[in-house]
Design an enzyme around this catalytic site. Structure first.
Site, short mmCIF file in Angstrom:
data_model
loop_
_atom_site.label_atom_id
_atom_site.label_comp_id
_atom_site.label_asym_id
_atom_site.label_seq_id
_atom_site.Cartn_x
_atom_site.Cartn_y
_atom_site.Cartn_z
N TRP A 458 -37.72 11.95 -38.11
CA TRP A 458 -36.86 13.08 -39.51
C TRP A 458 -37.90 13.80 -39.59
CZ3 TRP A 458 -37.90 7.27 -39.32
CH2 TRP A 458 -36.51 6.53 -39.49
N ASP A 459 -38.91 14.48 -38.72
CA ASP A 459 -39.59 15.38 -39.33
C ASP A 459 -40.43 15.10 -40.46
OD1 ASP A 459 -40.92 17.57 -39.56
OD2 ASP A 459 -39.39 18.41 -39.89
N MET A 460 -40.66 14.03 -40.95
CA MET A 460 -41.19 13.26 -42.53
C MET A 460 -42.37 13.07 -42.63
SD MET A 460 -38.95 12.86 -44.88
CE MET A 460 -36.83 13.00 -44.43
N LYS A 487 -42.79 13.65 -48.31
CA LYS A 487 -41.56 14.26 -47.88
C LYS A 487 -40.41 13.69 -48.59
CE LYS A 487 -41.27 17.81 -44.86
NZ LYS A 487 -41.62 18.12 -43.35
#
Length: 778
Positions: A458-460, A487
Site C-alpha cells: 500500500w506504499d505505507m 502513514k
C-alpha cells in the site's frame, strides 16, 4: 410556467435519484435514494397537475430524510447538510407564494391561500431547527489539556544554542522544539510580519506536477540558510531578510523526476579550521540530479576540497542509473563527523531503478565511510570497485535522526518498488520494508529493526523523521525513546537503544485475498497510541448534495474494501488511510520537557486499481508516476491507477474532517485533544471560511513559550495554537501554499522570529510561490 419548470426540476432530480438509488440498492446499499427519487417523481406529477398535495408529499420526504439522516450520522452538521440541504431548499421554494397560489386541493378547487402549506412548512421548520442545533455541536471534537509540568534537564540533542536552528528538526533529535519563550499564548496574537523575501525560484510551466516548496530554513549566527525547489541555496540575514548570497547548481529540468523539491540544507562547522578560513563553515546542498554540493557558508562558493571538487555524486555504485529516477529530497543528517544520507527512488516507474542504500561520508572530505544496503545488510564497508548496490531496495527519502551519545542513526525506510506488488521480494526486503532501522554511526552495522507493515502492498513507507527524546515513565524512570509516526496513523514509541516498545503494540488480523501471484500478511501491527481511523462505511460517504453523495456510495460498493490493508485488486481497492498518509514527511513536534506531542493527522482515502501489463496504454498516455494517475511499473506484470477517492465534483468522497491538530501526553500514551484544522477557503470557488478540517502536508513546530506553529493545511494560512489546549490563537494569511515546516530563532536585535516558507505543493494543488516570511512581536 413557474410551476411547470419546478415540476420539471423535480422530475429530473427524481429520475436521477431513482435510477442511482436502484443501482445502489442492487449493490447492497441504502434504499433511501430510490425512495427519495420516487417521492420526487410523485411530487413532480402532482405539481404538473397543480395539486396542493405536492407540498405534503415533499413534506413526508423531508421527515423521512431527517429521521434517516439522524439515524445514520447523529447531529454532525457537515454530514447532515448533504442529506437534507437540497430537500430543504426545494421545500422553501415550494412554499413561496408564486408557487402555492397556482396549487389547488381536491376539497377546494380555488387557488391555495396557505391552509395546505403546513404539511410542508412544519417539516421544513423542524429540519432547519435540527440543522441549527447541529451547527452548535461537533461530535468529532475531543477537548482536553496537556500537562504543564516539566521534567528537569531534558535532552534536546546536539550542541545547539537556544537562539539557533542547526538541523532540519533543529537538532539531530528532530524534536522541532525551541527553548525560546518570548512568544506566549498571551501575546502571540500580536505577531506581525517583520520582513518578506522572495527567492525568485518560481514554478515553471514545464515543471513536473509535484514541484513543491517544503524547506525548513536553518539559522546559524545571524544567517538563515535554505534551498528552493530547483535546488538553489540561499543565505539571508536573519534580522533584515536581506540576501547575502545565492548559489544555483543548474539542475535543469527532467520530466522523469517524480519530485522537484528540497526540504533543507545541512550546516557544519569544522572544529579544526581557523576562524575566517575558507569553508570553515559549510552548507551541504542535495540536488534533484543526485549530487551533494559543499558550499562555503559565508560566501556560497563551492568548497573544492570536498569530494570531487566540491561535488559528491550520489549515483555511484548503482547497477541501473536512469536519469531523473534518483535524488535526495531531504538534507543529510550531520553526526559524528559524518554526513549520512539516503535517497528518493521514483515510485512505480520501473523494476530497474537505483538502490535505496544508506551511506555515510566523511563530512570534511566526502570519502565514503560506510554503506548500509538492506539487500546486503552485513557488508557495510565501502563497496569495492565493480560491485553495485542492490537494485530497488527499500529507500529512505525522508529525514534521518541521530544520537551521538548512543552512537546510532535512525533511518525511516520505505518499500521496494513497485509498491503494490509483493511477488518475488527477497527475505531482506520483507524484513526491512516499511520499518525504522537503527545503524551504528561509526560502522553502519545494524543495531535493530522494527517493522510497521508486513509485506507492504500500500506504499505505507515510514515517511517521517523519527523524533528522539528521553521519556519519563509513570514509574519515574527515564528511557531514551524514539517516536515514529506512520502513514497508517500509528505512533510507535520505542526504546531507541533496542527498538523494544515502550507504548505497547499488538498484531491484529488483516484482510486476505491478494491477486493469485501475490499474498498478504495474515496480521498487521497496530500501536496502542494510534490515530488510525475506524473503517469506512457507506454512511461515511459525503457530497455537496444527495446526488454526488449517492454517487460516492455507489463507488464505495463498486470498489473492494475490507478495512485497513485491503489488498490491491483488478476490481479496484479503497486504501484508507490513503497514500498521503495520516502522517507524512512533516512528522510531529515534541516538547521534551513537558513530555507532550503535537501533530496534524490527516485523513484522505485513496483508490488503487491494478492494470495487467498487456492492457497498459502506450507510454506517454497519461502516466504520472506519483500519488495520482497511472503508474507504469515498467518490467512488472501490473501497473496501477491510483489517486484520491473523489466525488464527481472533485471533492473527497469520505465525510470531513479531513484534517486535525492533536495533542498527546506521551507519559500516559493518551490522545488528549483533537480539533478540526483549517477551512475550505481555498478549496471552493467562493472564499468560504468554514472550519471543516482540511487535508494538509507539512510539519509543526513548538516552543517552550507554550505555542505551536503549523502551516501545512490547504487553505494557505500559518496558525499559532495553544499547545496546552490545541485552540487557534492567531493566524496569518499566506501569499501561497504553506506546505513546509516553520522554525523560530532569536536574531541579533534580541527579538524572537518565526519563519515560514510559502511556495505551494504540486500534489495538493495549492498556489505556488517563492516567499520566505518572518514574523515577530512589535
Amino acid at each position: 410556467m413557474l410551476v411547470f419548470l419546478t415540476a420539471l426540476v423535480f422530475l429530473l432530480l427524481g429520475f436521477v435519484l431513482a435510477a442511482g438509488g436502484a443501482w445502489l440498492l442492487t449493490l447492497g446499499g441504502s434504499p433511501f435514494y430510490l425512495f427519495a427519487g420516487i417521492m420526487m417523481i410523485i411530487t413532480s406529477f402532482l405539481l404538473y397537475r397543480r395539486k396542493a398535495s405536492a407540498l405534503a408529499v415533499h413534506g413526508v420526504l423531508i421527515v423521512v430524510a431527517l429521521v434517516w439522516a439522524i439515524y445514520e450520522v447523529g447531529f454532525d452538521w457537515w454530514q447532515l447538510a448533504p442529506r437534507g440541504g437540497l430537500l430543504i431548499v426545494l421545500g422553501l421554494w415550494l412554499l413561496l407564494p408564486p408557487i402555492r397560489r397556482h396549487l389547488r386541493s381536491s376539497a377546494n378547487p380555488a387557488p391555495d391561500r396557505g391552509a395546505t402549506a403546513w404539511p410542508l412548512a412544519l417539516p421544513v421548520v423542524a429540519a432547519i431547527a435540527v440543522a441549527g442545533y447541529a451547527m452548535l455541536q461537533d461530535p468529532r471534537d475531543l477537548s482536553g489539556e496537556l500537562p504543564a509540568a516539566r521534567v528537569e534537564k531534558a535532552a534536546f540533542g546536539g550542541n545547539v544554542p537556544d537562539e539557533e536552528w542547526h538541523q532540519y528538526g533543529r537538532t539531530p533529535y528532530g524534536q522541532r522544539f525551541s527553548p525560546l519563550t518570548d512568544i506566549t499564548p498571551d501575546n502571540v496574537g500580536s505577531l506581525q510580519v517583520a520582513w518578506q523575501y522572495q527567492t525568485g525560484d518560481v514554478k515553471k510551466p514545464e515543471d513536473v506536477g509535484e514541484t513543491t516548496y517544503q524547506v525548513t530554513p536553518l539559522k546559524v549566527g545571524d544567517t538563515l540558510y535554505l534551498c528552493t525547489p530547483h535546488n538553489w541555496a540561499i543565505a539571508i540575514d536573519a534580522t533584515t531578510g536581506k540576501e547575502k548570497w545565492k548559489f544555483d547548481p543548474n539542475v535543469g529540468l527532467n520530466p522523469d523526476r517524480q519530485h522537484q523539491t528540497c526540504r533543507g540544507v545541512t550546516y557544519y562547522r569544522s572544529p579544526e579550521a581557523t576562524e575566517g578560513s575558507p569553508c570553515a563553515e559549510r552548507v551541504y546542498l542535495p540536488t534533484s540530479d543526485a549530487r551533494l554540493i559543499a558550499l562555503d557558508a559565508g560566501t556560497g562558493k563551492i568548497c573544492e576540497g570536498f569530494a570531487d571538487r566540491g561535488v559528491l555524486h550520489l549515483n555511484q555504485g548503482m547497477k541501473y542509473n536512469p536519469a531523473g529516477y534518483y535524488y535526495s529530497t531531504s538534507p543529510p543528517v550531520a553526526a559524528a563527523g559524518k554526513l549520512i544520507i539516503g535517497g528518493a527512488v521514483n515510485d512505480n516507474y520501473s523494476t530497474k531503478e537505483q538502490s535505496g542504500v544508506i551511506r555515510a561520508f566523511d563530512i570534511e572530505t566526502g570519502a565514503l565511510v560506510w554503506n548500509w544496503d538492506s539487500g546486503n545488510p552485513d557488508q557495510t564497508a565501502p563497496l569495492p570497485p565493480g560491485q553495485t548496490y542492490t537494485t530497488n531496495s527499500p529507500n529512505a527519502w525522508s529525514v534521518l535522526s541521530a544520537d551521538e551519545a548512543l552512537g546510532m542513526v535512525y533511518v525511516p525506510l520505505g518499500n521496494q518498488v513497485p509498491d503494490q506488488l509483493g511477488m518475488g521480494r527477497s527475505e531482506n526486503v520483507e524484513k526491512f520494508s516499511s520499518s525504522v532501522v537503527a545503524l551504528d554511526l561509526n560502522t553502519g552495522m545494524l543495531k535493530w529493526v522494527r517493522q510497521f507493515v508486513h509485506h507492504d502492498l500500500w506504499d505505507m513507507d515510514v515517511p517521517a523523521q523519527p523524533v528522539l527524546f528521553d521519556m519519563r515513565k509513570q514509574d519515574g524512570t527515564t528511557v531514551p525513546a524514539i517516536v515514529a509516526p506512520t502513514k497508517q496513523g500509528d505512533i510507535y514509541v520505542l526504546d531507541r537503544r533496542s527498538g523494544e516498545p515502550i507504548i505497547p503494540y499488538k498484531e491484529i488480523p488483516a484482510p486476505g485475498g491478494a491477486i493469485p501471484e501475490d499474498r498478504t500478511a495474515p496480521t498487521q501491527p497496530i500501536s496502542d497510541l494510534t490515530f488510525s481511523p475506524p473503517a469506512l462505511r457507506e454512511r461515511d460517504m459525503w457530497g455537496l448534495s444527495l446526488i454526488d453523495q449517492m454517487m460516492c456510495r455507489i463507488a464505495y460498493h463498486s470498489y473492494r474494501y475490507d478495512g485497513r490493508y485491503t489488498p490491491p485488486s483488478l476490481q479496484g481497492t479503497i486504501v484508507y488511510p490513503g497514500n498521503f498518509g495520516t502522517f507524512n514527511w512533516g512528522s510531529v513536534a515534541i516538547d521534551p520537557e513537558r513530555q507532550v506531542m503535537f501533530g496534524m493527522p490527516t485523513y484522505l482515502a485513496f483508490t488503487s486499481r491494478l492494470v495487467p501489463a498487456a492492457e497498459m496504454p502506450e507510454k506517454g498516455k497519461g502516466e504520472k508516476g506519483s500519488e495520482q494517475g497511472l503508474n507504469r511499473n515498467e518490467g512488472a506484470p501490473y501497473g496501477v491507477y491510483m489517486g484520491p477517492f473523489l466525488s464527481p465534483l472533485g471533492i473527497p468522497c469520505q465525510a470531513p474532517p479531513w484534517g486535525y491538530v492533536a495533542g498527546v501526553d506521551l507519559t500516559t500514551g493518551k490522545i488528549v485533544y483533537k480539533h478540526r484544522n483549517g477551512t475550505v477557503y481555498d478549496m471552493t470557488p467562493l472564499p468560504l471560511p468554514f472550519r471543516v478540517g482540511v487535508p494538509g502536508i507539512g510539519g509543526p513546530m513548538i516552543t517552550r513559550g507554550g505555542v505551536a506553529f503549523l502551516g501545512a493545511a490547504v487553505d494557505n494560512y500559518l496558525r499559532a495554537y495553544d499547545l496546552t489546549t490545541g485552540r487557534v490563537l492567531w493566524e496569518s494569511r499566506l501569499p501561497a501554499g504553506g506546505q513546509a515546516t516553520p522554525m523560530t530563532y532569536r536574531a541579533s536585535d534580541g527579538k524572537q522570529y518565526v519563519v515560514m516558507v510559502a511556495g505551494g505543493h504540486g500534489s495538493v494543488g495549492t498556489k505556488p510561490g517563492d516567499y520566505v516570511i518572518a514574523y515577530r512581536l512589535p
